[in-house]
Each structure stands twice: as C-alpha cells, then as structure tokens.
Design an enzyme around this catalytic site. Structure first.
Site, mmCIF file in Angstrom:
data_model
loop_
_atom_site.group_PDB
_atom_site.id
_atom_site.type_symbol
_atom_site.label_atom_id
_atom_site.label_comp_id
_atom_site.label_asym_id
_atom_site.label_seq_id
_atom_site.Cartn_x
_atom_site.Cartn_y
_atom_site.Cartn_z
ATOM 1 N N ALA A 194 -37.736 40.161 7.113
ATOM 2 C CA ALA A 194 -37.178 40.490 5.802
ATOM 3 C C ALA A 194 -35.676 40.223 5.774
ATOM 4 C CB ALA A 194 -37.454 41.955 5.465
ATOM 5 N N GLU B 240 -45.571 38.881 10.543
ATOM 6 C CA GLU B 240 -46.637 39.248 9.606
ATOM 7 C C GLU B 240 -47.143 38.034 8.832
ATOM 8 O OE1 GLU B 240 -45.995 43.818 8.338
ATOM 9 O OE2 GLU B 240 -44.274 42.522 7.944
ATOM 10 N N GLY C 17 -41.411 40.729 9.277
ATOM 11 C CA GLY C 17 -42.124 39.998 8.246
ATOM 12 C C GLY C 17 -42.471 38.579 8.647
ATOM 13 N N GLU D 135 -39.911 47.003 12.983
ATOM 14 C CA GLU D 135 -39.472 47.728 11.784
ATOM 15 C C GLU D 135 -39.068 49.174 12.033
ATOM 16 O OE1 GLU D 135 -41.923 44.320 10.046
ATOM 17 O OE2 GLU D 135 -41.918 45.558 11.862
#
Length: 266
Positions: A72, A120, A117, A140
């Site tokens: 992110a 992911e 992310g 995270e």
C-alpha cells in the site's frame, strides 16, 4: 492475434501476447505502491480482461527492477483523514478483488519486494513464479493494521492456518528459497527470469481450451472449503457447462484426428 498494448491510467498497462495477457504494474518511482489511482486503474484493467473471451491466461508483472510491488502507498495513506480512508477503502479493495476474480488462470511473476498489498496481489493469482531475489511477506501488523487485500484469507488457504498465523503475527519477510519451501510461491527460477518463465507457463496453459480453463478455475475456486460431497456438485455443474460446448466437440475431434485443436472458445 498479435501483441498489442493498452494503458489504464498512468500506472497500469495491459499487453497482449496472442492469447496471453500481461497485466503490468508500472509505477516504478514508488515501487508500484498501491495508491488510489493505481488501484482504480487495476480494477478497470481487470474488468476489461475479464470481458475479453480471447484471453486464456493472464500474467501479472512489474516494470520495477527491484520490486514486484512494495504494498500500500503509506505516504498517501498518511495524508488521508479517517473519513477519506473510509471512502478510499472500496477502491483499494476493488483492485485486489479484480485480480482475484479474473475468470482465466492467472500467474504472478515476482522479483524483489512483494510485501503487504504487493504479496496479496500475488496471492490473488492462481500461481506464483518467483526469482531468487524475491522477498515476500505480510508486515501489516508492524504498522498497526492487518492484511486487508485478502491476505488473512488467501495465505492460510495456501500454507495452512498455523503457518499463516506465524507469518502474519511476526510480520517477517521471507526470502525466495524459504518462500518456495513453505509453498508461499510455486516455482523458483533464476534471477531475472520470472517474467519470461511466467509468460512461458501461461503460453502452455493457453494452448488448452479457453472454455475448459475457465470452467476448471471456477470449479477449483468455488469448491475450495466445501465438504467433498458439495465440492463434487460444484465440479459436476462446471462439467455440465462445458460438456456440450464447441470446445469439447473440437477437442475430441482433434484428438481422434491426431491434430492440434482449433478452439472456437465457446
């Protein structure tokens, strides 16, 4: 169908290599960090790919030399108010869901950092090809949040509940060799070859029936987590969707005539 290229916003490119699509993260100045704009563009690109019946496999790649995706965009996140973050959430989530719900087989080509992310996005693909520079992880909790792009659900489906818990709770980074040993990635390749190897794998996949590939993926995805009896019903429904297709008729004919099939894709 020759190679063609289409840009979605500033940071996402789709290249077509015959029946294989290459979905390219192209924000090199920020190691492909997932900003609001990148997320929106990725969602749009996935919607276009999902509607393209000519695409039989998709490879997710990166233009950055040292990173697949750093996760992110925390600089952007730091500038958002609580209300703005709430409004941004569906946009961010849409990018991960877009990759996850692509109807054809998908492969992530990972090198360098694939964290948070970024990992992911790779987990949202069916297969992950990684070179020896790859470093993966879900860090995270080290910044006060949790994996929110599917990590808490996709990772245990890959490696089991306890292994996923250890990786999420410790927030540790995992190098390529250990990642391959743990099943975090599926194929470990030489440095600098992840894209080529992933595209080659996609090419082998794309030689098969597009109708069969999409139905097989649907059965694999929908049957996951069901008991055996329910899973077999999912499989039967997928079988019925292809049993009377043009691809099935062509596949059987080509086999008996000892020739390469010419898939109608219907």
């Amino acid at each position: 169908m020759g190679e063609a290229e289409q840009r979605f916003g500033e940071f996402v490119v789709v290249r077509r290599h015959g029946h294989v699509a290459e979905l390219v993260l192209d924000r090199p100045k920020a190691m492909n960090a997932v900003s609001t704009e990148l997320a929106r563009s990725l969602t749009d690109a996935c919607a276009a790919l999902g509607a393209d019946q000519g695409i039989r496999a998709t490879v997710l790649t990166s233009t950055h030399a040292r990173a697949f995706c750093a996760g992110a965009d925390l600089k952007e996140r730091n500038s958002l108010s609580d209300a703005e973050l709430v409004r941004q959430r569906p946009t961010a989530r849409g990018a991960y869901t877009g990759v996850l719900e692509l109807p054809m087989p998908t492969i992530a080509a990972v090198h360098g950092f694939a964290l948070g992310g970024g990992f992911e996005l790779a987990l949202a693909c069916d297969l992950i090809v990684a070179d020896r520079t790859a470093v993966v992880g879900l860090p995270e909790v080290s910044v006060g949040v949790i994996p929110g792009g599917g990590g808490t659900q996709l990772l245990p489906r890959r490696v089991g509940a306890a292994r996923a818990a250890e990786l999420v709770f410790t927030a540790r980074r995992v190098d390529a060799v250990e990642a391959a040993g743990l099943g975090l990635v599926d194929q470990l390749v030489d440095e600098g070859t992840d894209r080529d190897e992933a595209l080659a794998l996609a090419g082998r996949i794309a030689a098969n029936s597009p109708v069969g590939l999409r139905a097989a993926k649907r059965a694999l995805r929908l049957g996951r987590g069901l008991d055996l009896r329910a899973g077999l019903e999912v499989e039967d429904a997928a079988w019925r969707s292809v049993a009377f297709s043009g691809d099935r008729a062509e596949g059987v004919a080509a086999f008996n005539e000892k020739r390469k099939p010419q898939w109608p894709g219907e």
